[in-house]
Motif scaffolding. Sequence first.
Motif, PDB file in Angstrom:
ATOM      1  N   ALA A   1       0.827  -1.200   0.000  1.00 35.47           N
ATOM      2  CA  ALA A   1       0.000   0.000   0.000  1.00 35.47           C
ATOM      3  C   ALA A   1       0.863   1.253   0.000  1.00 35.47           C
ATOM      4  CB  ALA A   1      -0.922  -0.007   1.218  1.00 35.47           C
ATOM      5  N   ALA A   2       0.428   2.256  -0.758  1.00 32.57           N
ATOM      6  CA  ALA A   2       1.155   3.521  -0.840  1.00 32.57           C
ATOM      7  C   ALA A   2       0.143   4.648  -0.901  1.00 32.57           C
ATOM      8  CB  ALA A   2       2.075   3.550  -2.060  1.00 32.57           C
ATOM      9  N   THR A   3       0.591   5.852  -0.581  1.00 29.41           N
ATOM     10  CA  THR A   3      -0.277   7.025  -0.607  1.00 29.41           C
ATOM     11  C   THR A   3       0.229   8.006  -1.651  1.00 29.41           C
ATOM     12  OG1 THR A   3       1.023   8.102   1.141  1.00 29.41           O
ATOM     13  CG2 THR A   3      -0.860   6.777   1.831  1.00 29.41           C
ATOM     14  N   GLY A   4      -0.621   8.987  -1.973  1.00 30.56           N
ATOM     15  CA  GLY A   4      -0.194  10.056  -2.865  1.00 30.56           C
ATOM     16  C   GLY A   4      -0.278   9.732  -4.336  1.00 30.56           C
ATOM     17  N   GLY A   5      -0.914   8.631  -4.697  1.00 38.13           N
ATOM     18  CA  GLY A   5      -1.078   8.309  -6.107  1.00 38.13           C
ATOM     19  C   GLY A   5       0.053   7.515  -6.719  1.00 38.13           C
ATOM     20  N   GLY A   6       1.124   7.250  -5.964  1.00 32.94           N
ATOM     21  CA  GLY A   6       2.227   6.447  -6.470  1.00 32.94           C
ATOM     22  C   GLY A   6       2.087   4.999  -6.034  1.00 32.94           C
ATOM     23  N   VAL A   7       3.082   4.178  -6.401  1.00 28.16           N
ATOM     24  CA  VAL A   7       3.114   2.776  -5.981  1.00 28.16           C
ATOM     25  C   VAL A   7       4.449   2.496  -5.316  1.00 28.16           C
ATOM     26  CG1 VAL A   7       1.539   2.014  -7.799  1.00 28.16           C
ATOM     27  CG2 VAL A   7       4.003   1.938  -8.191  1.00 28.16           C
ATOM     28  N   THR A   8       4.429   1.557  -4.368  1.00 31.40           N
ATOM     29  CA  THR A   8       5.642   1.092  -3.697  1.00 31.40           C
ATOM     30  C   THR A   8       5.783  -0.398  -3.949  1.00 31.40           C
ATOM     31  OG1 THR A   8       5.518   2.777  -1.965  1.00 31.40           O
ATOM     32  CG2 THR A   8       6.834   0.820  -1.495  1.00 31.40           C
ATOM     33  N   VAL A   9       6.966  -0.809  -4.383  1.00 34.33           N
ATOM     34  CA  VAL A   9       7.247  -2.209  -4.678  1.00 34.33           C
ATOM     35  C   VAL A   9       8.480  -2.630  -3.893  1.00 34.33           C
ATOM     36  CG1 VAL A   9       7.906  -3.867  -6.458  1.00 34.33           C
ATOM     37  CG2 VAL A   9       6.211  -2.097  -6.969  1.00 34.33           C
ATOM     38  N   TYR A  10       8.388  -3.772  -3.239  1.00 29.88           N
ATOM     39  CA  TYR A  10       9.526  -4.344  -2.529  1.00 29.88           C
ATOM     40  C   TYR A  10      10.099  -5.515  -3.323  1.00 29.88           C
ATOM     41  CZ  TYR A  10       9.126  -1.762   1.844  1.00 29.88           C
ATOM     42  OH  TYR A  10       9.133  -0.761   2.794  1.00 29.88           O
ATOM     43  N   VAL A  11      11.412  -5.577  -3.371  1.00 30.00           N
ATOM     44  CA  VAL A  11      12.104  -6.741  -3.917  1.00 30.00           C
ATOM     45  C   VAL A  11      12.352  -7.692  -2.754  1.00 30.00           C
ATOM     46  CG1 VAL A  11      14.095  -7.599  -5.191  1.00 30.00           C
ATOM     47  CG2 VAL A  11      13.201  -5.301  -5.665  1.00 30.00           C
ATOM     48  N   VAL A  12      11.779  -8.871  -2.837  1.00 29.61           N
ATOM     49  CA  VAL A  12      11.868  -9.858  -1.768  1.00 29.61           C
ATOM     50  C   VAL A  12      12.819 -10.959  -2.206  1.00 29.61           C
ATOM     51  CG1 VAL A  12      10.577 -11.469  -0.326  1.00 29.61           C
ATOM     52  CG2 VAL A  12       9.502  -9.349  -1.094  1.00 29.61           C
ATOM     53  N   GLY A  13      13.859 -11.190  -1.433  1.00 29.98           N
ATOM     54  CA  GLY A  13      14.811 -12.250  -1.744  1.00 29.98           C
ATOM     55  C   GLY A  13      14.198 -13.608  -1.481  1.00 29.98           C
ATOM     56  N   GLY A  14      13.977 -14.383  -2.522  1.00 29.09           N
ATOM     57  CA  GLY A  14      13.391 -15.701  -2.347  1.00 29.09           C
ATOM     58  C   GLY A  14      14.412 -16.790  -2.072  1.00 29.09           C
ATOM     59  N   ALA A  15      15.692 -16.406  -1.998  1.00 29.42           N
ATOM     60  CA  ALA A  15      16.760 -17.368  -1.723  1.00 29.42           C
ATOM     61  C   ALA A  15      17.958 -16.591  -1.206  1.00 29.42           C
ATOM     62  CB  ALA A  15      17.125 -18.156  -2.991  1.00 29.42           C
ATOM     63  N   ALA A  16      18.906 -17.301  -0.620  1.00 29.27           N
ATOM     64  CA  ALA A  16      20.112 -16.652  -0.112  1.00 29.27           C
ATOM     65  C   ALA A  16      20.946 -16.116  -1.265  1.00 29.27           C
ATOM     66  CB  ALA A  16      20.923 -17.639   0.710  1.00 29.27           C
ATOM     67  N   GLY A  17      21.785 -15.146  -0.930  1.00 30.09           N
ATOM     68  CA  GLY A  17      22.707 -14.683  -1.950  1.00 30.09           C
ATOM     69  C   GLY A  17      22.532 -13.237  -2.301  1.00 30.09           C
ATOM     70  N   PRO A  18      23.105 -12.829  -3.423  1.00 28.47           N
ATOM     71  CA  PRO A  18      23.545 -13.653  -4.562  1.00 28.47           C
ATOM     72  C   PRO A  18      24.786 -14.501  -4.254  1.00 28.47           C
ATOM     73  CG  PRO A  18      24.175 -11.363  -4.873  1.00 28.47           C
ATOM     74  CD  PRO A  18      23.324 -11.395  -3.662  1.00 28.47           C
ATOM     75  N   LEU A  19      24.785 -15.715  -4.788  1.00 29.46           N
ATOM     76  CA  LEU A  19      25.914 -16.627  -4.705  1.00 29.46           C
ATOM     77  C   LEU A  19      26.736 -16.532  -5.978  1.00 29.46           C
ATOM     78  CD1 LEU A  19      24.035 -19.794  -3.401  1.00 29.46           C
ATOM     79  CD2 LEU A  19      25.372 -18.209  -2.018  1.00 29.46           C
ATOM     80  N   ALA A  20      28.048 -16.710  -5.841  1.00 29.21           N
ATOM     81  CA  ALA A  20      28.911 -16.696  -7.022  1.00 29.21           C
ATOM     82  C   ALA A  20      28.387 -17.686  -8.050  1.00 29.21           C
ATOM     83  CB  ALA A  20      30.349 -17.034  -6.630  1.00 29.21           C
ATOM     84  N   GLY A  21      28.203 -17.209  -9.271  1.00 32.16           N
ATOM     85  CA  GLY A  21      27.616 -18.000 -10.343  1.00 32.16           C
ATOM     86  C   GLY A  21      26.204 -17.578 -10.682  1.00 32.16           C
ATOM     87  N   ASP A  22      25.537 -16.836  -9.788  1.00 26.79           N
ATOM     88  CA  ASP A  22      24.183 -16.355 -10.063  1.00 26.79           C
ATOM     89  C   ASP A  22      24.207 -15.265 -11.134  1.00 26.79           C
ATOM     90  OD1 ASP A  22      23.281 -18.052  -8.136  1.00 26.79           O
ATOM     91  OD2 ASP A  22      22.740 -16.499  -6.685  1.00 26.79           O
ATOM     92  N   GLU A  23      23.178 -15.247 -11.985  1.00 25.75           N
ATOM     93  CA  GLU A  23      22.988 -14.206 -12.998  1.00 25.75           C
ATOM     94  C   GLU A  23      21.581 -13.646 -12.818  1.00 25.75           C
ATOM     95  OE1 GLU A  23      25.058 -13.077 -15.339  1.00 25.75           O
ATOM     96  OE2 GLU A  23      26.726 -14.495 -15.164  1.00 25.75           O
ATOM     97  N   LEU A  24      21.498 -12.401 -12.331  1.00 25.41           N
ATOM     98  CA  LEU A  24      20.219 -11.803 -11.985  1.00 25.41           C
ATOM     99  C   LEU A  24      20.019 -10.512 -12.775  1.00 25.41           C
ATOM    100  CD1 LEU A  24      20.565 -12.143  -8.100  1.00 25.41           C
ATOM    101  CD2 LEU A  24      19.639 -13.831  -9.717  1.00 25.41           C
ATOM    102  N   ARG A  25      18.750 -10.262 -13.157  1.00 27.12           N
ATOM    103  CA  ARG A  25      18.446  -9.046 -13.914  1.00 27.12           C
ATOM    104  C   ARG A  25      17.080  -8.512 -13.526  1.00 27.12           C
ATOM    105  NH1 ARG A  25      18.825  -7.831 -20.439  1.00 27.12           N
ATOM    106  NH2 ARG A  25      17.268  -6.169 -20.506  1.00 27.12           N
TER     107      ARG A  25
END
Length: 257
Positions: free
Chosen positions: A34-58
């Motif tokens: 939930a957000a106020t003022g007409g904007g939006v708030t988004v959270y990035v939730v880590g679904g796993a530990a890391g980043p671990l060496a070898g991970d490729e995230l975008r």
Amino acid sequence: MRATARLVARADRHGRTALAELRGESPLLLRQVAATGGGVTVYVVGGAAGPLAGDELRLDVEVGPGAVVRVQTVAASIALPGRPGAVSRMLVRVSVAADAVLHWLPEQLVAAAGCAHVADAQVDVAEGGTLHWRDELICGRHGEQPGHAEINTWVDLAGRPLLRQSLSVGPDAPGWAGPAVLSGAPATGSLLVVDPARPAEPPAVRGTVARLPLAGGPATLWTATAPDAHTLRTYLDGANSSAASAGGEVNGRVRVG
């Protein structure tokens, strides 16, 4: 592990921001709150530990004309070692349209011992767009030396280069702890504010906090080093507050102004 996520925001005819697209994969899970003022708030939730060496995230973020978006993370990201010789990579690509606003305010990146991590951000801000972009790096967990971490930030404004910034710490970055870079500080960060409504501000240095107006646009970069993550956040929050009012101190804590 390979994972991608995408956030697209649009403003409706009443000026309210809505998410046209919101999708992700573990460990890049996106959750709207939930957000106020007409904007939006988004959270990035880590679904796993890391980043671990070898991970490729975008992560791709698109903020359309008139939209207002705030992106945060629920916790610090801890770059961890993985298979020998591997490097973890995180790429964030962002576009901010005219009259759009993006507040990018994640928690810290912690470079744990033995990690090998590269974080790249490519940001394109249109003429008339507003951007608040915060980066924070903690060099190792408590009582340990950091692994290798490299943070690269490229920001263009109206199709022209505005900021090209790169920082490397750890055993593969000679001199990173010396006086020319962090001078032994375990925490460092920056806050870039691009805001066409703000008047130009002169350069200033107070302690380990510096304010640097950037050529080529209505933009100011604050940089800071600190003995810990809490103090670093205090410095950068003070810098963010000074975007609205200059000078003095807030609650007894230094603010550049």
